[in-house]
Design an enzyme around this catalytic site. Structure first.
Site, PDB file in Angstrom:
ATOM      1  N   VAL A 141      -9.229  -1.846  28.418  1.00  0.00           N
ATOM      2  CA  VAL A 141      -8.414  -2.418  27.350  1.00  0.00           C
ATOM      3  C   VAL A 141      -7.860  -1.197  26.633  1.00  0.00           C
ATOM      4  O   VAL A 141      -8.581  -0.516  25.904  1.00  0.00           O
ATOM      5  CB  VAL A 141      -9.235  -3.315  26.401  1.00  0.00           C
ATOM      6  CG1 VAL A 141      -8.399  -3.717  25.195  1.00  0.00           C
ATOM      7  CG2 VAL A 141      -9.756  -4.544  27.130  1.00  0.00           C
ATOM      8  N   PRO A 142      -6.598  -0.860  26.885  1.00  0.00           N
ATOM      9  CA  PRO A 142      -6.056   0.428  26.462  1.00  0.00           C
ATOM     10  C   PRO A 142      -5.672   0.491  24.975  1.00  0.00           C
ATOM     11  O   PRO A 142      -4.498   0.584  24.608  1.00  0.00           O
ATOM     12  CB  PRO A 142      -4.831   0.598  27.366  1.00  0.00           C
ATOM     13  CG  PRO A 142      -4.361  -0.806  27.576  1.00  0.00           C
ATOM     14  CD  PRO A 142      -5.628  -1.637  27.656  1.00  0.00           C
ATOM     15  N   CYS A 143      -6.678   0.500  24.133  1.00  0.00           N
ATOM     16  CA  CYS A 143      -6.432   0.541  22.693  1.00  0.00           C
ATOM     17  C   CYS A 143      -5.720   1.829  22.273  1.00  0.00           C
ATOM     18  O   CYS A 143      -5.068   1.867  21.235  1.00  0.00           O
ATOM     19  CB  CYS A 143      -7.737   0.346  21.918  1.00  0.00           C
ATOM     20  SG  CYS A 143      -9.065   1.435  22.429  1.00  0.00           S
ATOM     21  N   HIS A 144      -5.814   2.872  23.095  1.00  0.00           N
ATOM     22  CA  HIS A 144      -5.124   4.125  22.783  1.00  0.00           C
ATOM     23  C   HIS A 144      -3.604   3.961  22.834  1.00  0.00           C
ATOM     24  O   HIS A 144      -2.887   4.769  22.263  1.00  0.00           O
ATOM     25  CB  HIS A 144      -5.583   5.245  23.728  1.00  0.00           C
ATOM     26  CG  HIS A 144      -5.246   5.015  25.160  1.00  0.00           C
ATOM     27  ND1 HIS A 144      -5.968   4.135  25.961  1.00  0.00           N
ATOM     28  CD2 HIS A 144      -4.265   5.529  25.944  1.00  0.00           C
ATOM     29  CE1 HIS A 144      -5.441   4.136  27.178  1.00  0.00           C
ATOM     30  NE2 HIS A 144      -4.413   4.972  27.196  1.00  0.00           N
ATOM     31  N   ARG A 145      -3.112   2.913  23.449  1.00  0.00           N
ATOM     32  CA  ARG A 145      -1.668   2.669  23.545  1.00  0.00           C
ATOM     33  C   ARG A 145      -1.124   1.887  22.366  1.00  0.00           C
ATOM     34  O   ARG A 145       0.055   1.538  22.344  1.00  0.00           O
ATOM     35  CB  ARG A 145      -1.352   1.932  24.841  1.00  0.00           C
ATOM     36  CG  ARG A 145      -1.699   2.740  26.080  1.00  0.00           C
ATOM     37  CD  ARG A 145      -1.392   1.989  27.355  1.00  0.00           C
ATOM     38  NE  ARG A 145      -1.979   2.714  28.483  1.00  0.00           N
ATOM     39  CZ  ARG A 145      -2.443   2.141  29.574  1.00  0.00           C
ATOM     40  NH1 ARG A 145      -2.370   0.823  29.722  1.00  0.00           N
ATOM     41  NH2 ARG A 145      -2.976   2.872  30.538  1.00  0.00           N
TER      42      ARG A 145
END
Length: 184
Positions: A141-145
Site C-alpha cells: 500500500v504505497p503511502c509514500h506516493r
C-alpha cells in the site's frame, strides 16, 4: 487481528524489510528500521505469537516484488496490486483508503485531499493521512506516493521519516508539475 502464521526478513536496497503472513494473505510488510536487528525486534513486537520462518511461495513472490520496487531499476514499473493482503482487523475506512492508494502507480503521486475526494468525503484529508500513517502494508500500500497539498512531502511514519519517503519517490522516478517536493 489476523492470525499470523510466520514472518521473515529480507534485504532490499533500503535495508532489511520484514513481512508476515496468514493463511489468507500478507498481514504486514515492515519497511527497514535502523538495522536488521531493529527490524527483527519490530516484527517480534508486532507478531509476538509467531516465529521467523521460511516464507511460502506466495510470500517469496511478494518479497521479490517489494525488493524490485525498492531497487528502482526495473525496465517497467513494479506492480504490487496482485499481492493478497489479509485485512482482518483493519478498519473499513482504512481499507477504502488503502484500496485507492494501491491504484497509484510507481512514479505517480496524489494528495491526501485527492484521495479524500475520490472516497466521496472531501473533508477527510486528515483522516486519510491518519489511515496511511497506520498502514501495515508499506510499500504494497504505497503511502509514500501520497503527498500533502502543494506537492509537499507531508509525513511518513517509517524509519527515516520524510527522507525515506523522498528516497522511495526518487527511486520510482516520480515527477511533479511544479515547485514543491524536490525544491532545494
Amino acid at each position: 487481528m489476523p492470525a499470523t502464521l510466520g514472518y521473515a526478513l529480507f534485504p532490499t536496497a533500503l535495508g532489511h524489510c520484514g513481512i508476515a503472513w496468514s493463511a489468507q494473505g500478507l498481514t504486514c510488510v515492515q519497511l527497514p528500521e535502523a538495522d536488521e536487528a531493529a527490524t527483527r525486534a519490530r516484527m517480534v513486537r508486532r507478531h509476538p505469537q509467531c516465529h521467523e520462518a521460511a516464507p511460502p511461495q506466495h510470500v517469496q513472490e511478494a518479497i521479490a516484488a517489494v525488493t524490485a520496487l525498492l531497487l528502482g531499476t526495473p525496465p517497467e514499473p513494479v506492480d504490487l496490486t496482485h499481492l493478497v493482503l489479509d485485512m482482518d482487523g483493519v478498519p473499513p475506512f482504512h481499507q477504502r483508503v488503502y484500496a485507492l492508494a494501491r491504484q497509484i502507480l510507481p512514479g505517480e503521486t496524489r494528495t491526501y485531499g485527492e484521495l479524500a475526494r475520490q472516497l466521496g468525503e472531501p473533508g477527510s484529508a486528515r483522516a486519510v493521512g491518519q489511515a496511511l500513517g497506520h498502514n501495515p502494508f508499506a510499500p504494497i500500500v504505497p503511502c509514500h506516493r501520497v503527498l500533502a497539498a502543494g506537492a509537499r512531502a507531508g509525513g511518513f511514519s517509517a524509519t527515516g521519516g520524510v527522507s525515506t519517503k523522498l528516497r522511495m519517490l526518487l527511486t520510482e522516478r516520480a515527477e511533479f508539475d511544479g515547485p514543491g517536493l524536490f525544491d532545494a
